[in-house]
Design a protein around this motif. Sequence first.
Motif, mmCIF file in Angstrom:
data_model
loop_
_atom_site.group_PDB
_atom_site.id
_atom_site.type_symbol
_atom_site.label_atom_id
_atom_site.label_comp_id
_atom_site.label_asym_id
_atom_site.label_seq_id
_atom_site.Cartn_x
_atom_site.Cartn_y
_atom_site.Cartn_z
ATOM 1 N N MET A 29 0.822 1.646 11.214
ATOM 2 C CA MET A 29 2.248 1.904 10.983
ATOM 3 C C MET A 29 2.622 1.531 9.544
ATOM 4 O O MET A 29 3.412 2.242 8.914
ATOM 5 N N VAL A 63 4.453 4.480 17.557
ATOM 6 C CA VAL A 63 4.216 5.317 16.367
ATOM 7 C C VAL A 63 2.784 5.855 16.375
ATOM 8 O O VAL A 63 2.536 7.025 16.086
ATOM 9 N N TYR A 90 4.266 4.269 7.221
ATOM 10 C CA TYR A 90 5.608 4.049 6.668
ATOM 11 C C TYR A 90 5.619 4.331 5.164
ATOM 12 O O TYR A 90 6.514 5.009 4.662
ATOM 13 N N ARG A 122 9.747 10.022 12.475
ATOM 14 C CA ARG A 122 9.668 9.043 13.557
ATOM 15 C C ARG A 122 9.513 7.620 13.012
ATOM 16 O O ARG A 122 10.265 6.722 13.376
ATOM 17 N N VAL A 123 8.523 7.435 12.137
ATOM 18 C CA VAL A 123 8.254 6.066 11.677
ATOM 19 C C VAL A 123 9.435 5.533 10.868
ATOM 20 O O VAL A 123 9.841 4.374 11.030
ATOM 21 N N SER A 178 4.754 -0.149 16.608
ATOM 22 C CA SER A 178 3.539 0.467 16.066
ATOM 23 C C SER A 178 2.718 1.144 17.159
ATOM 24 O O SER A 178 2.041 2.143 16.908
#
Lengths: 237, 250
Positions: free
Chosen positions: B236, B182, B240, B198-199, B179
Amino acid sequence: MAASAESMQASSAGLILRLWQSSIGKKYVMAVTGLALFLFVIVHLAGNLQIYLGPYKINEYAHLLKSTPAVLWGARAGLLAIVALHIVTALQLTAANRKARPAGYAVGKPVASTFAQRTILVSGLVLLAFIIFHLGHFTIGFVDPALLDLRDIYGRHDVYRMMVNGFSNPLVSIFYIVSMGLLLLHLSHGVSSLFQSLGLRSRKTFRFFDRLAKGAAVLLFLGNCSIPLSILLGIIK
Amino acid sequence: MNLTLRVWRQKNAKTSGQFVTYQATDISAEMSFLEMLDVVNEELIKKGEEQIAFDHDCREGICGSCGMVINGTPHGPLSATTTCQLHMRFFKDGDTITIEPWRASSFPIIKDLVVDRTAFDRIIQSGGFVSVSTGGAPDGNAIPIPKEDADKAMDAAQCIGCGACVAACKNASAMLFVSAKVSHLGLLPQGHVEADRRVLNMVATMDEEGFGNCTNTGSCEAACPKEISLDNIARMNRAYAKALFKNKLA
């Protein structure tokens, strides 16, 4: 149009699968089902507190809940599914956690975590045993079938008498109170944690969610325990 | 000061390890924890015994190489401090100190206190970067960045990838590390472009590597030598969900 609807459907299934297969997705499932169950215990307590208004009110309320079978069984099926999802997900997550940390440390206290946080699985599993007993006691009737046959003068199920008779057994009442203590422990972490899992908590709102969790857990504990205690002490007869 | 050390000794990943007790004598309060271990190792060399293996590099608290669990706490008793920056004045003469490696199945032990943290590298490789085209360096102030975003990104960028979060977590979860990366990259306009991809990719790799799940206890935050906040994990979790749903609609 048909093709795009099909792909939408396919991607919906894909989304659910992706959620279910990811660690964060499973935490969303824990959080959403946990929130639903938290709201349920609030409504459940609000209904039960009507015992203080006398037999007529609470029996009327119980009669209302059971008057439409479709609604009743829909709600029961939904709750059962939510409980099952909450438990299955918790067990899967815990199994993965144990696998990720097979060996602990030889010495030292856990860093920063609280008792309620570390025992959330145990409190949850004991609560499952409680729920099974509770349903057997007041819904299915395998604990004492006579409790479900009680009728009031209007011919409705006498929920008031069922509660008074049920809680007159001190052992049963003690088991209820201990279980509510575990629910207090479970919710004091769970209710704050679910907002973190959903990404809605921050440093600024941490205190708010922490107090909300602990405050709600304590209020639910007091409200739930007041009923068997009032019956044991003869306040409700 | 004189200390008794209980140190985890393990030949390699295949053999099982055990604690071995050593005496650390004439230790100065000004020494760092690693310097104290250097002294113990000197003694072991003199006796012809195998030295205690541990990771270290910069010894100024910025590289993320060092790290061991000291009396049950990653990086030892002092908060916001790496093992190399922990000084012996925080211990008392006669203390017994238990030293263990990071414990996580995703961080297999290489030897003694050295663990294999390449799982972190693979997580970074799956999305912990910003793709840029080569060319002339852009003007420093061409892209305005709100101060608040810059602060949050820089706080997250403090992460040195030492793995103390994984070591402290009862579930060996890497959520704080992932996290932080991210947040650090996703909050800045250059990295925002690839934020969703990316996440999704970094979390998928984190799961594949076998790290545990976050139970929101905050152990990681407490053990982190760079004080990376749980806010990053919440961010995060948000990112997500957003990425998953956007991915579905695309």
